[in-house]
Design an enzyme around this catalytic site. Structure first.
Site, PDB file in Angstrom:
ATOM      1  N   HIS A  84      23.712  29.692  49.872  1.00 30.62           N
ATOM      2  CA  HIS A  84      24.792  29.811  48.888  1.00 30.62           C
ATOM      3  C   HIS A  84      26.182  29.644  49.451  1.00 30.62           C
ATOM      4  O   HIS A  84      27.162  29.721  48.709  1.00 30.62           O
ATOM      5  CB  HIS A  84      24.732  31.166  48.187  1.00 30.62           C
ATOM      6  CG  HIS A  84      23.647  31.253  47.167  1.00 30.62           C
ATOM      7  ND1 HIS A  84      23.815  30.813  45.875  1.00 30.62           N
ATOM      8  CD2 HIS A  84      22.385  31.687  47.255  1.00 30.62           C
ATOM      9  CE1 HIS A  84      22.684  31.001  45.206  1.00 30.62           C
ATOM     10  NE2 HIS A  84      21.802  31.527  46.030  1.00 30.62           N
ATOM     11  N   LYS A 111      37.166  34.548  38.518  1.00 28.43           N
ATOM     12  CA  LYS A 111      36.169  34.470  39.589  1.00 28.43           C
ATOM     13  C   LYS A 111      36.578  35.488  40.643  1.00 28.43           C
ATOM     14  O   LYS A 111      37.658  36.064  40.542  1.00 28.43           O
ATOM     15  CB  LYS A 111      36.166  33.070  40.197  1.00 28.43           C
ATOM     16  CG  LYS A 111      37.585  32.571  40.506  1.00 28.43           C
ATOM     17  CD  LYS A 111      37.652  31.125  40.964  1.00 28.43           C
ATOM     18  CE  LYS A 111      37.339  30.109  39.928  1.00 28.43           C
ATOM     19  NZ  LYS A 111      35.981  29.600  39.953  1.00 28.43           N
ATOM     20  N   ARG A 112      35.737  35.732  41.634  1.00 29.73           N
ATOM     21  CA  ARG A 112      36.166  36.648  42.690  1.00 29.73           C
ATOM     22  C   ARG A 112      37.437  36.136  43.352  1.00 29.73           C
ATOM     23  O   ARG A 112      37.708  34.945  43.376  1.00 29.73           O
ATOM     24  CB  ARG A 112      35.047  36.792  43.740  1.00 29.73           C
ATOM     25  CG  ARG A 112      33.914  37.686  43.287  1.00 29.73           C
ATOM     26  CD  ARG A 112      34.384  39.088  42.961  1.00 29.73           C
ATOM     27  NE  ARG A 112      34.818  39.776  44.147  1.00 29.73           N
ATOM     28  CZ  ARG A 112      34.111  40.696  44.805  1.00 29.73           C
ATOM     29  NH1 ARG A 112      32.935  41.056  44.348  1.00 29.73           N
ATOM     30  NH2 ARG A 112      34.596  41.262  45.880  1.00 29.73           N
ATOM     31  N   LYS A 141      39.146  30.069  47.088  1.00 26.50           N
ATOM     32  CA  LYS A 141      39.192  29.746  45.656  1.00 26.50           C
ATOM     33  C   LYS A 141      40.615  29.435  45.199  1.00 26.50           C
ATOM     34  O   LYS A 141      40.835  28.944  44.098  1.00 26.50           O
ATOM     35  CB  LYS A 141      38.594  30.882  44.836  1.00 26.50           C
ATOM     36  CG  LYS A 141      37.073  31.053  45.051  1.00 26.50           C
ATOM     37  CD  LYS A 141      36.527  32.203  44.212  1.00 26.50           C
ATOM     38  CE  LYS A 141      35.040  32.464  44.433  1.00 26.50           C
ATOM     39  NZ  LYS A 141      34.164  31.605  43.610  1.00 26.50           N
ATOM     40  N   THR A 146      29.626  28.687  39.113  1.00 27.19           N
ATOM     41  CA  THR A 146      28.916  28.743  37.841  1.00 27.19           C
ATOM     42  C   THR A 146      29.896  29.094  36.721  1.00 27.19           C
ATOM     43  O   THR A 146      29.639  28.791  35.554  1.00 27.19           O
ATOM     44  CB  THR A 146      27.783  29.786  37.857  1.00 27.19           C
ATOM     45  OG1 THR A 146      28.298  31.023  38.385  1.00 27.19           O
ATOM     46  CG2 THR A 146      26.612  29.312  38.695  1.00 27.19           C
ATOM     47  N   LYS A 177      30.092  27.819  32.672  1.00 25.34           N
ATOM     48  CA  LYS A 177      30.212  28.643  31.463  1.00 25.34           C
ATOM     49  C   LYS A 177      31.382  28.169  30.618  1.00 25.34           C
ATOM     50  O   LYS A 177      31.297  28.072  29.383  1.00 25.34           O
ATOM     51  CB  LYS A 177      30.445  30.111  31.839  1.00 25.34           C
ATOM     52  CG  LYS A 177      29.369  30.735  32.692  1.00 25.34           C
ATOM     53  CD  LYS A 177      29.852  32.065  33.286  1.00 25.34           C
ATOM     54  CE  LYS A 177      28.982  32.501  34.437  1.00 25.34           C
ATOM     55  NZ  LYS A 177      29.603  33.594  35.228  1.00 25.34           N
TER      56      LYS A 177
END
Ligand SMILES: *Cc1c(COP(=O)(O)O)cnc(C)c1O
Length: 745
Positions: free
Chosen positions: A298, A483-484, A489, A591, A595
Site C-alpha cells: 500500500h 484525507k489524512r 498529500k 480512494t 468516492k
C-alpha cells in the site's frame, strides 16, 4: 433472510418509554439475529483477509440498506413517533486510520454482496482513531471511546472460540467478536479482543496512531502478532480437526490476503505451527505457506515500510525471531543456487541491517504480490521490489483499489441513486457499469443532475453549519480536499495556492472570480508535528480570509473537525471539485478520489495513483490535471533547488514569505518550521515533496475551474461524465479481480 419476518419484528418493537440507545440495540440485534439465523455453510475454499485496520464507519444505515429494509424501517418507526435519523449520532466504528482501513471495509462489503466467501480478521480496539477538535486553530486529540454510549450491537462475542496467544513474558486470550457482513452471502469480520492481565489487555486498547511514525514499537509488534497468531491458530486447528495433519491440502481450502505488511507475522506463526506442532519439515512448511499467502502493498514511503529490530522481536517472540532468521537463510540458499547476483539477493533479503524486512518476507512467501493502482504497481516492479520482479515476474499484478457504491452512492446520495433508477431501472445497483448508459449530452438529464448536486451542496452546507458553526457561501464552487494530513498529500501546497488567490483577489486581479469554498478535512497523527502545523496554517488562513471584508463574499476556507467516514459521506456527495494533488509517485492509489468522482466531482489532480485511471475513464478533458509527472520528478531529483526556484518566481515568494514575515502571529515558530520544510534540509531535503514546483500550476488549474464553472451546462456535463464513468472504481470490480486472479474462489 426473511425480510417480512424481520419487518414484522421491527413492527413489534415497543417504542414508548425507551431511550434512543435502547431502541438502537433492539433494532440492531433483531437484524443481527435474523442475519445469523440463516447463516449458510461456508464453502470449502475461503479467502481470509488479514488487516490491522477496518474503518467501517456507522453500521446501522448501511446494514439496513443491505437488508433492503431501510425505507420501511424509517416508516415503521416514524409511525411510532421515532425518527431513525437520531442514529446519526451513533459513533463510527473507526478502527482504522484512513485509506487502508476503509479499503478493507469496502472489500468486505463487496465480497458479501457478490457472494464471495471472504472472512476478515483484525483487532477490536477499545479506542479507535482519536477524535479531533480544533482549539485556537490547533488539533486537539481525544480518545475515541466508541463503545461507551452506544455499545456494539452489530457484533457477537464468541467466548466459545477464544484462543491463547503466547509471548515470552505473557499469555493473552484472544476473544473473537464476530460482525456479520450481509449480502448475497453472509460473511464475517472477526475482531479479536485481548483479555487477561492488565498488560495483556493493553494489546487491543489503542489503534496504532498512524502509518508514518514510529511509536511504541514493542506494543505494535504485540498487536500484529496477537491477531495474526489468533487467526492462523484457529484456522489451522479447524483444518486439523476436519482433515487431519496432512497439510498438503491446506491451500486448497484457504487463501490468505495480507493487507500490507502488518500481518506478516502470520507467515512466521504459520511456519512455527506447522514445524513445531505438526512436525512438518521446514521446506515442507514453506511450500504450504507459499501456496497460501498473498500480499498487497500500500505504500512506497520508506518510513511506512515495516522493518523490525531483530533484538526487539527476540525479546518477546523468540521462536518467531528464530523462524524468520531461518526463513532468511532458507530463501538466501534458494537464490544462491539459482545464481542470482549478490546485490539482488541483498535487496530481497529478509534480514537487512539487523532488522527483519516484513515486506521482503511477504514478497518471498506470497504467490501474488499486488500494487493498488497501475502506476503504483509499476513503481513496485521497477523500484521497490525490482530484484524480486526480475526473478519472479509472474508473482506481480495490479489490482486498482475500489470503493463500494452501496455506501458511497446509494447510502450517501440517494438522490443520485434515484436519478439512475429513473433512467436505467435498478439493475445498475449490482452492475455499476450500466451507469455508462446515461446520456450526458441530454439537456433534461443535465438539468436533473445539476438539481441533485445543488441539493447535496445545500445538505452539506447545513451539516457543516450544524457541526462547525460556519455558514458556507451560497452559490459557490465547493472544492474538497479530505484525507489524512500528510506532507506528500500536499494540503500545504493547497494552502499556499489559496493565499495566492487571496492576494490576487484583494489586488483586484481576478474581477470575474466565482465565489469558492475550500473544504478541508484531515486528522494528523498525534506525533506528526509538521502535519499539525499545516492544520494550524490552514486554520489561520481560514480566519484571515473570513475577517477580510474585501474578499470574504467570494472566498472561504473551512477546515472541518474530526473528518471520519460519516463526514466523508456528506462531503463526497456535496462537492463540485475533488483535490488530489499528491506529489507524483507518492500516493499509491487513493480512494477518496474515487468516492468524489462517483458523486460527480471533477478532479483537480496530479498524474498520481488512481487519478491516472480516473482521467483514463472519464476523459482528460473532463478533469484538471496539472503538475510534474513521476518522470519529471525523477529527473528533477538532483537539480531542484527550492530557494532559487522561489527567488525566480515572485508570485511564489510572496506567499511563502507569509510564513515568516509576521503576516500571521507565530510566537512559537510553527509556521517558521513550515518555511524550513521548504527551504532547509530537515529530516527530508528542502521541499522534498515539490510543493513550490507544482504551486503555480495548481493555482492555474484552480483558476481554470473557476472560469469554466461559469458555463453551468458545460461544467455540469463534466461532472456527470465523471459520475457515469466511475464504475471501474467500484470495489465490486476490484474484488472480482482478486477472486479470479488471486484467490480462485
Ligand atoms: C476514503 C477515506 C480515506 C482515504 O482518503 P484518500 O483521499 O484516498 O487518502 C480516509 N479517511 C476516510 C474517513 C475515508 O472515508
Amino acid at each position: 433472510m426473511n425480510r417480512d419476518k424481520l419487518l414484522w419484528k421491527l413492527q413489534n418493537i415497543e417504542g414508548k418509554g425507551k431511550t434512543a440507545v435502547e431502541l438502537y440495540h433492539e433494532i440492531s440485534s433483531a437484524c443481527v439475529n435474523e442475519i445469523l439465523s440463516e447463516k449458510q455453510k461456508a464453502p470449502a475454499r475461503c479467502a481470509y483477509y488479514f488487516s490491522v485496520e477496518y474503518l467501517m464507519g456507522r453500521m446501522f444505515f448501511n446494514n439496513l440498506l443491505a437488508l433492503g429494509i431501510l425505507d420501511e424501517a424509517r416508516e415503521i418507526f416514524a409511525a411510532k413517533g421515532f425518527d431513525l435519523n437520531v442514529f446519526e449520532e451513533v459513533e463510527d466504528a473507526a478502527l482504522g486510520n484512513g485509506g487502508l482501513g476503509r479499503l478493507a471495509a469496502c472489500y468486505l462489503d463487496s465480497a458479501a454482496n457478490l457472494g464471495y466467501p471472504l472472512y476478515g480478521f483484525g483487532i477490536r480496539y477499545k479506542y479507535g482513531l482519536f477524535k479531533q477538535k480544533f482549539v485556537g486553530g490547533e488539533q486537539v486529540e481525544e480518545a475515541d471511546d466508541w463503545l461507551k454510549v452506544w455499545g456494539d450491537p452489530w457484533s457477537v462475542r464468541r467466548s466459545d472460540e477464544k484462543i491463547e496467544v503466547n509471548f515470552a513474558d505473557m499469555t493473552v486470550t484472544a476473544v473473537p467478536y464476530d460482525m456479520p457482513i450481509y449480502g448475497r452471502s453472509v460473511n464475517i469480520l472477526r475482531l479479536f479482543q485481548a483479555e487477561g492481565s492488565a498488560e495483556a489487555e493493553k494489546i487491543s486498547e489503542y489503534l496504532y496512531p498512524a502509518d508514518d511514525c514510529e511509536e511504541g514499537k514493542l506494543l505494535r509488534i504485540r498487536q500484529e502478532y496477537f491477531f495474526s497468531a489468533a487467526a492462523v491458530g484457529q484456522l489451522v486447528q479447524k483444518y486439523v480437526k476436519k482433515y487431519g495433519k496432512n497439510f498438503e491440502h491446506f491451500p486448497e481450502f484457504h487463501v490468505f490476503q495480507l493487507n500490507d505488511t502488518h500481518a506478516v507475522f502470520a507467515v512466521a506463526e504459520f511456519l512455527r505451527l506447522l514445524t513445531k506442532e505438526y512436525r512438518l519439515t521446514f521446506p515442507q512448511a514453506v511450500e504450504v505457506a507459499k501456496k497460501t499467502f498473498n500480499y498487497t502493498n500500500h505504500t512506497i514511503l520508506p518510513e511506512a515500510l515495516e522493518c523490525w529490530d531483530i533484538k526487539l522481536v527476540e525479546k518477546i517472540l523468540p521462536e518467531i525471531a528464530q523462524i524468520l532468521t531461518r526463513l532468511h537463510i532458507f530463501a538466501g540458499r534458494e537464490w544462491n543456487i539459482c545464481g542470482y547476483p549478490k546485490p539482488e539477493i541483498a535487496e530481497m533479503s529478509i534480514v537487512r541491517g539487523g532488522k527483519f524486512s516484513m515486506a521482503n518476507v511477504a514478497v518471498y512467501i506470497s504467490g501474488h504480490v499486488n500494487g493498488v493502482a497501475e502506476i503504483h504497481t509499476k513503481i513496485l516492479e521497477e523500484r521497490l521490489f525490482a530484484a524480486a520482479y526480475r526473478h519472479f515476474p509472474e508473482k506481480f499484478l495490479n489490482v486498482t483499489n475500489g470503493v463500494t457504491q452501496r455506501r458511497w452512492l446509494l447510502l450517501c446520495n440517494e438522490e443520485l441513486a434515484k436519478f439512475y433508477d429513473e433512467r436505467l431501472g435498478t439493475a445498475w445497483r449490482d452492475d455499476l457499469s450500466l451507469i455508462r448508459n446515461i446520456n450526458c449530452g441530454d439537456a433534461e438529464t443535465l438539468s436533473a443532475f445539476s438539481t441533485i448536486k445543488a441539493e447535496k451542496k445545500r445538505q452539506l452546507a447545513a451539516y457543516i453549519e450544524k457541526k462547525e458553526g460556519v455558514k458556507l457561501l451560497p452559490d459557490a464552487i465547493y472544492i474538497a480536499q479530505v484525507k489524512r494530513l500528510h506532507e506528500y498529500k500536499r494540503q500545504f501546497m493547497t494552502a499556499l495556492a489559496i493565499l495566492r488567490i487571496y492576494f490576487d483577489l484583494k489586488a483586484g486581479k481576478l474581477p470575474d472570480f466565482t465565489p469558492t469554498v475550500f473544504i478541508f478535512g484531515a486528522k494528523a497523527a498525534g506525533s506528526y508535528k509538521r502535519a499539525k502545523e499545516i492544520i494550524l496554517f490552514l486554520n489561520k488562513i481560514a480566519e484571515r480570509i473570513a475577517n477580510d471584508e474585501d474578499v470574504n463574499a467570494r472566498l472561504q476556507v473551512v477546515f472541518v473537525q474530526n473528518y471520519d467516514v460519516s463526514y466523508a459521506e456528506k462531503i463526497v456527495a456535496g462537492s463540485d471539485v475533488s483535490l488530489q494533488v499528491s506529489t507524483a509517485g507518492f500516493e499509491a492509489s487513493g480512494t477518496g478520489n474515487m468516492k468524489l468522482m462517483m458523486n460527480g466531482a471533477v478532479t483537480v489532480g496530479t498524474m498520481d495513483g488512481a487519478n491516472i485511471e480516473i482521467v483514463e475513464e472519464a476523459g482528460k478533458e473532463n478533469n484538471y490535471i496539472f503538475g510534474a509527472s513521476v518522470e519529471e520528478i525523477n529527473a528533477l531529483e538532483n537539480t531542484y533547488d527550492p530557494i532559487t526556484f522561489a527567488e525566480e518566481h515572485p508570485r511564489i515568494k510572496r506567499v511563502t514569505d507569509t510564513l515568516t514575515d509576521g503576516t500571521f502571529e507565530d510566537a512559537d515558530g510553527k509556521l517558521k518550521d513550515l518555511a524550513s520544510s521548504l527551504f532547509k534540509q530537515t529530516y527530508n531535503r528542502a521541499d522534498h515533496y515539490y510543493v513550490l514546483y507544482d504551486l503555480l500550476p495548481l493555482v492555474d488549474a484552480l483558476l481554470k475551474v473557476n472560469e469554466e464553472y461559469k458555463d453551468k451546462t458545460l461544467f455540469t456535463k463534466k461532472q456527470l461524465e465523471n459520475a457515469t464513468h466511475s464504475a471501474f472504481f467500484s470495489s465490486d470490480r476490484a474484488i472480482q479481480t482478486y477472486a479470479e486472479k488471486i484467490w480462485g474462489i
